[in-house]
Scaffold this motif. Structure first.
Motif, PDB file in Angstrom:
ATOM      1  N   GLU A  92      -5.193   3.453  -9.827  1.00 32.35           N
ATOM      2  CA  GLU A  92      -4.282   2.347 -10.129  1.00 32.35           C
ATOM      3  C   GLU A  92      -4.741   1.068  -9.439  1.00 32.35           C
ATOM      4  O   GLU A  92      -4.714  -0.017 -10.021  1.00 32.35           O
TER       5      GLU A  92
ATOM      6  N   LYS B 284      -7.652  -0.375 -11.347  1.00 34.47           N
ATOM      7  CA  LYS B 284      -7.219  -1.057 -12.570  1.00 34.47           C
ATOM      8  C   LYS B 284      -6.681  -2.454 -12.275  1.00 34.47           C
ATOM      9  O   LYS B 284      -6.856  -3.381 -13.062  1.00 34.47           O
ATOM     10  N   LYS B 285      -6.025  -2.601 -11.143  1.00 32.01           N
ATOM     11  CA  LYS B 285      -5.406  -3.870 -10.779  1.00 32.01           C
ATOM     12  C   LYS B 285      -6.334  -4.787  -9.983  1.00 32.01           C
ATOM     13  O   LYS B 285      -5.948  -5.883  -9.599  1.00 32.01           O
TER      14      LYS B 285
ATOM     15  N   GLN C  54      11.697   5.765  -1.028  1.00 31.01           N
ATOM     16  CA  GLN C  54      11.246   4.412  -1.361  1.00 31.01           C
ATOM     17  C   GLN C  54      10.781   3.615  -0.143  1.00 31.01           C
ATOM     18  O   GLN C  54      10.856   2.387  -0.117  1.00 31.01           O
TER      19      GLN C  54
ATOM     20  N   PHE D  12       1.933   1.645  -4.889  1.00 35.58           N
ATOM     21  CA  PHE D  12       1.824   2.591  -5.992  1.00 35.58           C
ATOM     22  C   PHE D  12       3.203   3.176  -6.268  1.00 35.58           C
ATOM     23  O   PHE D  12       3.827   3.784  -5.394  1.00 35.58           O
ATOM     24  N   ASN D  13       3.693   3.023  -7.492  1.00 30.27           N
ATOM     25  CA  ASN D  13       5.056   3.428  -7.822  1.00 30.27           C
ATOM     26  C   ASN D  13       5.140   4.658  -8.721  1.00 30.27           C
ATOM     27  O   ASN D  13       6.213   5.255  -8.863  1.00 30.27           O
ATOM     28  N   GLU D  14       4.030   5.048  -9.353  1.00 30.24           N
ATOM     29  CA  GLU D  14       4.096   6.087 -10.374  1.00 30.24           C
ATOM     30  C   GLU D  14       4.464   7.456  -9.816  1.00 30.24           C
ATOM     31  O   GLU D  14       5.236   8.207 -10.417  1.00 30.24           O
ATOM     32  N   VAL D  15       3.903   7.799  -8.656  1.00 26.82           N
ATOM     33  CA  VAL D  15       4.169   9.097  -8.035  1.00 26.82           C
ATOM     34  C   VAL D  15       4.535   8.868  -6.575  1.00 26.82           C
ATOM     35  O   VAL D  15       3.859   8.120  -5.872  1.00 26.82           O
ATOM     36  N   LYS D  16       5.589   9.529  -6.122  1.00 20.72           N
ATOM     37  CA  LYS D  16       6.005   9.441  -4.722  1.00 20.72           C
ATOM     38  C   LYS D  16       5.537  10.680  -3.974  1.00 20.72           C
ATOM     39  O   LYS D  16       5.433  11.769  -4.548  1.00 20.72           O
TER      40      LYS D  16
ATOM     41  N   MET E  75      -4.985   9.304  -7.889  1.00 18.09           N
ATOM     42  CA  MET E  75      -4.217   8.529  -8.865  1.00 18.09           C
ATOM     43  C   MET E  75      -3.892   7.141  -8.333  1.00 18.09           C
ATOM     44  O   MET E  75      -3.969   6.138  -9.066  1.00 18.09           O
ATOM     45  N   ALA E  76      -3.549   7.067  -7.057  1.00 19.62           N
ATOM     46  CA  ALA E  76      -3.213   5.780  -6.457  1.00 19.62           C
ATOM     47  C   ALA E  76      -4.416   4.837  -6.459  1.00 19.62           C
ATOM     48  O   ALA E  76      -4.307   3.662  -6.824  1.00 19.62           O
TER      49      ALA E  76
END
Length: 295
Positions: free
Chosen positions: A165, A168-169, A181, A138-142, A161-162
């Motif tokens: 996502e 959805k995928k 990161q 998940f990249n949208e929020v860290k 949120m994760a």
């Protein structure tokens, strides 16, 4: 799974099907902590570790814990609810602790209330998933590292949120990264990698939740001569690993079958489940102290 008919609110058994909502800070502001606890043979597994984490979080949040809120007290309160719901084998419960009273961001009181809810489970031991999970990052929020990072609080928006996502995928789970990161956990689990028979897991200092099952499995692995290292993990580390294992208090161990284009084995995952069930079936309330090798 079926929800239990009776819940335990401040020692009072209430019908879970009758709506009730106290004007509490857990609902209004997420001013709460919680523990999700596995029930095996009608008793809470690893309760001591759960209570220790709960009280550590309460100290950080400046909750005023009553002197009678002890491990034995909560064991009795959990037992009362399980007995009332005729739970003799497997289940899962959630023990919520939240600041009582009103107020806005400035609370009127630091006294706390508790709520215990639960569901029966179809199994009375930890069972490894038949099909490997598919995961990504998940990249949208860290997740920011702070004194709250290792706690399980009522604010779970990042994880929600994760998982949205992931849905959805078409994924089963998704990994969370911190601001540096590096991968620190999955949305519902701690994460381990296996490489050449060695287990690697992110350190708590990277910001992952201090999972009770994480601690349990680290100690079981060390007791069985499996080397364990705390080490920051990158997506590249996942791609070169032999196995990826996800752990939490309810499901125990789950193995990952696919991360992007890579496929994985589950030999170590099977071994860890055997270790876990071997301990659980002897003593479902075993608590172990964490003993790690640092990389």
């Amino acid at each position: 799974m079926s929800g239990m008919k009776l819940i335990n609110y401040q020692g009072e058994l209430l019908n879970s099907e009758v709506p009730f909502l106290k004007d509490n800070r857990a609902f209004r502001y997420g001013d709460s902590l919680f523990e999700t606890i596995r029930i095996i043979n009608g008793a809470p597994h690893n309760l001591g570790s759960h209570i220790n984490r709960l009280f550590s979080g309460a100290k950080i949040l400046s909750y005023n814990i009553p002197s009678h809120y002890t491990e034995d007290f909560f064991r009795a309160e959990i037992g009362k609810m399980l007995q009332a719901n005729e739970v003799e084998l497997g289940a899962k419960i959630r023990l919520h602790l939240f600041r009582a009273g009103g107020g806005a961001f400035r609370s009127e009181s630091d006294e706390v209330n508790y709520l215990i809810t639960g569901e029966k489970l179809p199994t009375n031991e930890f069972v490894l998933n038949n099909e490997g999970l598919s995961i990504d990052v998940f990249n949208e929020v860290k997740k920011e590292r702070s004194i709250l990072s290792n706690l399980k609080t009522g604010n779970s928006l990042l994880y929600i949120m994760a998982m949205n996502e992931a849905k959805k995928k078409g994924l089963d789970e998704i990994c969370i990264m911190n601001q540096n990161q590096v991968i620190i956990e999955a949305s519902q689990s701690n994460i381990f990698l296996v490489s050449n028979g060695v287990l690697y897991t992110p350190p708590l200092s990277d910001g992952c939740v201090g999972g009770t099952m994480r601690m349990n499995l680290i100690n079981l692995a060390l007791e069985n001569k499996v080397t364990v290292y705390e080490s920051s993990l990158s997506p590249q580390n996942l791609l070169v690993a032999d196995e990826i294992i996800l752990t939490n208090a309810i499901k125990g161990v789950q193995w990952v079958g696919a991360f992007r284009g890579k496929r994985y084995y589950n030999k170590m995952a099977r071994t860890l489940v055997d270790y876990l069930n071997g301990v659980n079936l002897v003593n479902s309330d075993l608590g172990l102290q964490e003993n790690l090798k640092s990389s």
